[in-house]
Design an enzyme around this catalytic site. Sequence first.
Site, short mmCIF file in Angstrom:
data_model
loop_
_atom_site.label_atom_id
_atom_site.label_comp_id
_atom_site.label_asym_id
_atom_site.label_seq_id
_atom_site.Cartn_x
_atom_site.Cartn_y
_atom_site.Cartn_z
N LYS A 146 0.94 1.46 8.70
CA LYS A 146 0.54 2.02 7.44
C LYS A 146 1.58 2.10 6.29
O LYS A 146 2.61 1.39 6.74
CB LYS A 146 0.15 3.78 7.83
CG LYS A 146 -0.83 3.92 8.87
CD LYS A 146 -2.34 3.64 8.19
CE LYS A 146 -3.15 3.88 9.67
NZ LYS A 146 -4.37 3.34 9.18
N SER A 254 -8.95 5.05 6.50
CA SER A 254 -8.01 5.15 7.16
C SER A 254 -7.56 6.37 7.88
O SER A 254 -7.66 7.36 7.52
CB SER A 254 -6.82 4.99 6.19
OG SER A 254 -5.32 4.88 6.86
#
Length: 306
Positions: A146, A254
Amino acid sequence: MAVYFSILLVALTLVCGVVWVIDKFHWAPQRRLKLAVAQAQCEGELGADAEAKIMEAPFFIDTPVQIFPVIAFVLVLRSFLYEPFQIPSGSMMPTLLDGDFILVNKYNYGLRDPVFREKFVEIGAPERGDVVVFKYPLDTRIDYIKRVIGLPGDRIIYRNKSIYIKPACTDEVKDCGSYKQIEQNFVSNGDYHDGDVPLTRYKLKLGEKTHDILVNNQILPRTAHFFKQAGTQKDEFVVPEGHYFVMGDNRDNSLDGRFWGFVPEENLVGEAVFIWTSFDFERTQEDLLPTWVPTGIRFSRIGSIE
């Protein structure tokens, strides 16, 4: 899986290293001594085949000796310098795509031993905007990737698909008294899709990193599922000391810190810095070849990661 591979690699290197040392200082000299004795007892010259046979080590000694330098190099490279990873999902689109193979810099954030992951050399820390690989806090057997949004002490708000940051006050950061919205500049609509839904692409700057994100305007913010932190609003996050707040660039596809919290510093693996190759996987179940066989190479994607 990566943890087990690290343990196996360390164990194999240690075993081969011990055999290499014993062979170099004991078994090899013994073979040379045996050769000298044989030459002294022989009236003429020993043939090359005879010398080779005397000096030949058994396979259980020769094999570890031959592979030790290779696996030792791999261990050092993988543990302390760079480790390859494959991107398995679209949570970091458009920065990273499914099928990208990346290199992760493992020394930027300090050197750790490859088994217990204890840091023994301090080098640096993540900066806002870095793309990081880390051990998923809810299951450290899984590697996640991320982008760093919040640093220790920061206050983050994610509201109406926008990020607001109130940075922690430090000697370097004086303007820490109010939230600042991270500006998102429209790039395009429809370059990427989530199923049949076109995604809107924006460009923004976090720290020194300028990058693009994707937003699905047909999905409402899922604040009801956000990580609940005492003393904060439902869309606000206060980053604890020694932790980082991360999000995927594909904002509405996500599973990131908004939903499970923060990344402890000890979970960091390294910074994703380079795409060294990228494959298309466009086969279907009806194709003759398996779906994991690439259909092409995306040469245009090879390069540094922003």
